[in-house]
Design a protein around this motif. Structure first.
Motif, PDB file in Angstrom:
ATOM      1  N   LEU A  21      28.805  28.680  50.240  1.00 27.25           N
ATOM      2  CA  LEU A  21      30.439  28.939  49.954  1.00 27.25           C
ATOM      3  C   LEU A  21      30.001  29.129  48.183  1.00 27.25           C
ATOM      4  N   LEU A  22      29.656  28.198  47.373  1.00 19.22           N
ATOM      5  CA  LEU A  22      29.952  28.519  45.935  1.00 19.22           C
ATOM      6  C   LEU A  22      29.016  30.144  45.633  1.00 19.22           C
ATOM      7  N   LYS A  23      28.463  30.188  46.045  1.00 18.20           N
ATOM      8  CA  LYS A  23      27.722  31.509  46.271  1.00 18.20           C
ATOM      9  C   LYS A  23      28.530  32.583  46.488  1.00 18.20           C
ATOM     10  N   ASP A  24      29.297  32.192  47.497  1.00 19.09           N
ATOM     11  CA  ASP A  24      30.077  33.711  48.500  1.00 19.09           C
ATOM     12  C   ASP A  24      30.934  33.824  47.053  1.00 19.09           C
ATOM     13  N   PHE A  25      31.885  32.142  47.000  1.00 26.17           N
ATOM     14  CA  PHE A  25      33.045  32.685  45.988  1.00 26.17           C
ATOM     15  C   PHE A  25      32.557  33.186  45.458  1.00 26.17           C
ATOM     16  N   MET A  26      31.353  33.140  44.396  1.00 26.40           N
ATOM     17  CA  MET A  26      31.724  33.268  43.162  1.00 26.40           C
ATOM     18  C   MET A  26      31.444  35.222  43.091  1.00 26.40           C
ATOM     19  N   VAL A  27      30.404  35.368  44.258  1.00 27.43           N
ATOM     20  CA  VAL A  27      30.733  36.950  44.232  1.00 27.43           C
ATOM     21  C   VAL A  27      32.232  37.259  44.529  1.00 27.43           C
ATOM     22  N   GLU A  28      33.106  36.655  45.397  1.00 25.57           N
ATOM     23  CA  GLU A  28      34.542  37.420  45.205  1.00 25.57           C
ATOM     24  C   GLU A  28      35.240  36.932  43.893  1.00 25.57           C
ATOM     25  N   ALA A  29      35.107  36.204  43.198  1.00 25.03           N
ATOM     26  CA  ALA A  29      35.964  35.569  42.339  1.00 25.03           C
ATOM     27  C   ALA A  29      35.508  36.733  41.151  1.00 25.03           C
ATOM     28  N   GLU A  30      34.191  36.916  41.427  1.00 19.95           N
ATOM     29  CA  GLU A  30      34.074  38.562  40.030  1.00 19.95           C
ATOM     30  C   GLU A  30      35.130  39.321  40.141  1.00 19.95           C
ATOM     31  N   GLU A  31      34.966  40.012  41.570  1.00 22.63           N
ATOM     32  CA  GLU A  31      35.946  40.981  42.109  1.00 22.63           C
ATOM     33  C   GLU A  31      37.175  40.745  41.931  1.00 22.63           C
ATOM     34  N   ILE A  32      38.071  39.744  42.181  1.00 25.03           N
ATOM     35  CA  ILE A  32      39.007  39.716  41.627  1.00 25.03           C
ATOM     36  C   ILE A  32      38.912  39.855  40.663  1.00 25.03           C
ATOM     37  N   ILE A  33      38.437  38.973  39.997  1.00 21.31           N
ATOM     38  CA  ILE A  33      38.764  38.904  38.237  1.00 21.31           C
ATOM     39  C   ILE A  33      38.713  40.520  37.729  1.00 21.31           C
ATOM     40  N   GLU A  34      37.780  41.365  38.269  1.00 21.03           N
ATOM     41  CA  GLU A  34      37.312  43.047  38.354  1.00 21.03           C
ATOM     42  C   GLU A  34      38.892  43.679  38.227  1.00 21.03           C
ATOM     43  N   THR A  35      39.414  43.262  39.432  1.00 22.81           N
ATOM     44  CA  THR A  35      40.992  44.050  40.233  1.00 22.81           C
ATOM     45  C   THR A  35      41.501  44.219  39.088  1.00 22.81           C
ATOM     46  N   VAL A  36      41.991  42.282  38.406  1.00 23.46           N
ATOM     47  CA  VAL A  36      43.140  41.489  37.732  1.00 23.46           C
ATOM     48  C   VAL A  36      42.935  42.600  36.048  1.00 23.46           C
ATOM     49  N   ASP A  37      41.206  42.757  35.990  1.00 24.80           N
ATOM     50  CA  ASP A  37      41.607  43.863  34.786  1.00 24.80           C
ATOM     51  C   ASP A  37      42.022  44.952  34.436  1.00 24.80           C
ATOM     52  N   GLN A  38      41.580  45.461  35.934  1.00 18.47           N
ATOM     53  CA  GLN A  38      41.754  47.144  36.302  1.00 18.47           C
ATOM     54  C   GLN A  38      43.424  46.995  35.493  1.00 18.47           C
ATOM     55  N   ASN A  39      44.260  46.109  36.997  1.00 20.24           N
ATOM     56  CA  ASN A  39      45.262  46.059  37.151  1.00 20.24           C
ATOM     57  C   ASN A  39      46.024  46.012  35.312  1.00 20.24           C
ATOM     58  N   LEU A  40      45.739  44.713  34.492  1.00 20.76           N
ATOM     59  CA  LEU A  40      46.399  44.524  33.651  1.00 20.76           C
ATOM     60  C   LEU A  40      45.998  45.670  32.640  1.00 20.76           C
ATOM     61  N   TYR A  41      44.812  46.675  32.489  1.00 16.36           N
ATOM     62  CA  TYR A  41      44.827  47.809  32.136  1.00 16.36           C
ATOM     63  C   TYR A  41      45.518  48.809  31.996  1.00 16.36           C
ATOM     64  N   LEU A  42      46.070  48.553  33.492  1.00 20.02           N
ATOM     65  CA  LEU A  42      46.363  50.314  33.626  1.00 20.02           C
ATOM     66  C   LEU A  42      48.362  49.473  33.642  1.00 20.02           C
ATOM     67  N   LEU A  43      48.423  48.833  33.851  1.00 19.32           N
ATOM     68  CA  LEU A  43      50.363  48.289  33.497  1.00 19.32           C
ATOM     69  C   LEU A  43      49.996  48.733  31.363  1.00 19.32           C
ATOM     70  N   ASP A  44      49.128  48.009  30.814  1.00 15.35           N
ATOM     71  CA  ASP A  44      50.108  48.121  29.412  1.00 15.35           C
ATOM     72  C   ASP A  44      49.845  49.632  28.984  1.00 15.35           C
ATOM     73  N   SER A  45      48.817  50.817  29.631  1.00 20.43           N
ATOM     74  CA  SER A  45      48.535  51.809  29.744  1.00 20.43           C
ATOM     75  C   SER A  45      49.883  52.564  30.021  1.00 20.43           C
ATOM     76  N   GLU A  46      50.307  52.059  31.024  1.00 19.13           N
ATOM     77  CA  GLU A  46      52.034  52.797  31.262  1.00 19.13           C
ATOM     78  C   GLU A  46      52.746  52.160  30.006  1.00 19.13           C
ATOM     79  N   LYS A  47      52.865  51.612  29.843  1.00 18.34           N
ATOM     80  CA  LYS A  47      53.936  50.591  28.986  1.00 18.34           C
ATOM     81  C   LYS A  47      53.503  51.281  27.207  1.00 18.34           C
ATOM     82  N   ASP A  48      52.932  51.238  26.860  1.00 18.25           N
ATOM     83  CA  ASP A  48      52.297  52.055  25.979  1.00 18.25           C
ATOM     84  C   ASP A  48      52.655  53.675  25.751  1.00 18.25           C
ATOM     85  N   ASN A  49      52.373  54.039  27.106  1.00 17.41           N
ATOM     86  CA  ASN A  49      52.796  56.006  27.329  1.00 17.41           C
ATOM     87  C   ASN A  49      54.131  55.610  27.478  1.00 17.41           C
TER      88      ASN A  49
END
Length: 671
Positions: A9-37
């Protein structure tokens, strides 16, 4: 929960969590770029962020990672305010979400490196809570928590903040010196004191403190950084009222990431912190299917080359070139075998994934119909091909629902029968050679065979003049629309369920066996091949046609004399040791035209298992071969008794027999 299951379960969680954090990073970057523009933050990006941290919060809670769950929860609160328009997107929010995301990544990394120091998420959580309660974070110094008086930090210029941070990074001692001077000479006294301090350290800032009367004079607080431990020095201060206190800053930067907060957009990235936490890659199953098909083609090519090698030897005898050719072929065959084996292993998934879903369903149904049920699971680590795992989900669901609704008695009846009030359902899995056995067993009332017989008579499926064995009666329950239930509920009683089970399992080249004991319960046993991608098959010939029989369905083959065949109730049978074996002639099922009836010896292939076994009469056995089953498409794919087609080493395409359907056809004929 077993340790192994928790680890999985922990292994599955780690894989899922890493993908979620990648999604968070992508959306934070998108929001910051929109604000800068100069644009407005995208609601979709904010919603995506919210959903991502919400999922992470729940998943972390399920595996017991409370720091991750807590930090995600506070991020979720912050994002909820953002999406509802109760909080505006700005740099402070971005910085705080970035800090929290980095914290999540660090927490996950710690899971893989237990030796790392524990991360204290309290400062980040506190800052989020302050933002949620409306406290203006922009008034708060990024060095809050450093130990320096917050009132002093508020007055710091950017340069003074920078100098304090740099000295803390160097692990220098930080002191707060309180110096009180007379009003009429404070400027001279202060200048003299500062000069004295510069002899052993750096004056970062000095500021007057209010609150003293004119008679008491004026007090200054001076923040000083020194490489030396001044507590060990005897300093003779120029003034009389001067006190020095060391500020405790140890661990501040390491625990809070203050360096990031001081200048989040300009500091040098810590690249080690953005490395992947896991070494796992998620791959679309369709891509694995493509790879497996390619391996299947290689297996066929290997068979073709084998055939060529045999022809070469037959025509030219044993030559040096022929021997080298054979050696190279054997080496290539071994590598293809390894590739095939490893690719199959990649597709393997523990059946526990399905069992966990069934657990939730059992709890839900148990509450809805007020039947307490204890479910016992074993063998959840048993692996099956991913495509088969998904294919058995519905059959298992039907069996469990039937067990709860029909198999288990209500509490009162169980008590009268001396059973526990809560019914028991056992869900087991184990591997047996190249097959997997999955059992669903309940301790309920068992199948009422007399009721099955009466219903079969009523539906004109059974002959009232004939006696039926328990096995023959049980076969009726797998017929479409057959149900002995007197009432239709949301769970069962419509006769839809067990026929679905039989069909789905048959499509997987599997078989279902049932054993029942009145008053003690019923057990459904499902036998499945581990994978259907590449299988070994027995190549047989019937008349002029060649067929492939999946080897995992063949229990034995024998040579029988045509005179040994007997006829019972218009059925052809032979005696196999102490068992009477029904025979099936494929030419009759497929309405094939064959030469006059066979005489003398004939081959009988025993297919099926347990009570569901028949003998298939064939004219010749041409050996075993690995085959890759191909679909026949929408038209021929519905032909009863045919599972698909495959290509042999001589490039001849033949049909693959569907053993489960052949057995079903034979049993129907026998009724």
């Amino acid at each position: 929960m077993s340790v192994k299951k928790q680890d999985n379960l922990l292994k599955d969680f780690m894989v899922e969590a890493e993908e979620i954090i990648e999604t968070v990073d992508q959306n934070l970057y998108l929001l910051d770029s929109e604000k800068d523009n100069g644009g407005e933050p995208s609601p979709n990006a904010i919603h995506s962020l919210f959903r991502a941290v919400h999922t992470l919060k729940g998943s972390a809670g399920m595996v017991g990672l409370m720091p991750v769950s807590t930090l995600s929860h506070r991020m979720e609160d912050l994002l909820d305010r953002l999406r509802l328009g109760k909080l505006n997107w700005n740099i402070a929010v971005f910085d705080l979400l970035t800090e929290a995301t980095n914290g999540l990544r660090t927490l996950l990394k710690m899971m893989n490196s237990p030796d790392q120091k524990r991360l204290d998420i309290t400062p980040t959580v506190t800052r989020i809570e302050k933002m949620l309660t409306g406290e203006a974070l922009q008034d708060e110094s990024p060095l809050s928590g450093s130990g320096v008086d917050p009132e002093i930090l508020k007055t710091f210029t950017e340069y003074e903040s920078h100098r304090l941070t740099e000295n803390i990074k160097k692990t220098f001692h930080i002191y707060e010196i309180r110096a009180q001077f007379k009003m009429d000479s404070f400027d001279v006294d202060l200048a003299r004191t500062l000069e004295q301090i510069k002899a052993f350290g750096e004056v970062i800032a000095s500021l007057p403190v209010t609150g003293l009367s004119l008679n008491e004079g004026i007090m200054f607080k001076i923040i000083v950084a020194s490489k030396e431990d001044l507590a060990q020095k005897e300093i003779k201060w120029a003034g009389e009222n001067i006190q020095m206190v060391e500020v405790k800053t140890a661990g501040f930067l390491n625990s809070t990431g203050a360096e990031k907060s001081v200048s989040p957009r300009t500091h040098e990235e810590n690249f080690d912190s953005i490395k992947s936490v896991t070494q796992t890659v998620r791959v679309d199953i369709s891509k694995l299917d493509t790879l497996m098909n390619i391996v299947g083609e290689l297996v066929l090519s290997k068979s073709v080359i084998h055939q060529m090698a045999r022809t070469l030897i037959e025509q030219y005898g044993v030559t040096s070139i022929g021997v080298d050719f054979q050696k190279t072929l054997e080496s290539m065959g071994k590598k293809i075998g390894d590739l095939q084996e490893n690719l199959i292993q990649v597709r393997m998934t523990p059946v526990g994934q399905i069992f966990d879903r069934l657990l939730r369903m059992v709890k839900k149904i148990s509450r809805e119909i007020n039947k307490p049920v204890n479910i016992h699971i074993s063998g959840e680590e048993t692996a099956l091909d991913k495509s088969m795992i998904e294919a058995i989900a519905d059959p298992l669901m039907h069996l469990i629902r039937n067990a709860i609704d029909h198999g288990l008695e209500v509490k009162e009846e169980r008590s009268k029968a001396g059973k526990s009030e809560a019914g028991n359902i056992h869900l087991r899995a184990c591997q047996k050679g190249n097959q997997v056995l999955i059992e669903v067993e309940d301790d309920g009332q068992g199948i009422e065979l007399q009721a099955v017989y009466q219903k079969a008579i009523e539906k004109k499926l059974a002959d009232p003049k004939r006696d039926y064995s328990p096995k023959e009666l049980i076969d009726f329950i797998f017929l479409p629309g057959f149900s002995t239930s007197k009432k239709v509920s949301d769970l069962s009683g419509r006769g839809v369920g067990l026929d679905v089970v039989a069909k789905n399992i048959a499509r997987l080249s599997g078989m279902v066996d049932v054993s029942t004991d009145p008053g003690r319960g019923t057990k459904f046993s499902i036998t499945l091949p581990i994978t259907l991608i590449i299988i070994r098959a027995l190549i047989v010939k019937i008349g002029m046609e060649t067929y492939a029989l999946p080897l995992n369905s063949v229990s034995e083959s024998l040579i029988a004399d045509a005179g040994d065949i007997q006829s019972i109730d218009q059925r052809e049978v032979i005696q196999l040791r102490d068992h009477t074996l029904s025979l099936l002639r494929l030419e009759e099922l497929f309405q094939m035209k064959l030469p006059p009836s066979r005489k003398g010896s004939l081959y009988v292939i025993v297919i099926g298992s347990a009570e569901k076994r028949i003998g298939l009469i064939v004219d010749d056995i041409q050996g075993q071969q690995e085959i890759v089953i191909k679909s026949l498409g929408n038209i021929l794919g519905t032909m009863a008794g045919i599972a698909g087609a495959c290509e042999l080493g001589n490039k001849k395409t033949i049909l693959v027999l569907d053993v489960a359907m052949l057995i079903e056809a034979a049993l129907k004929k026998n009724r």
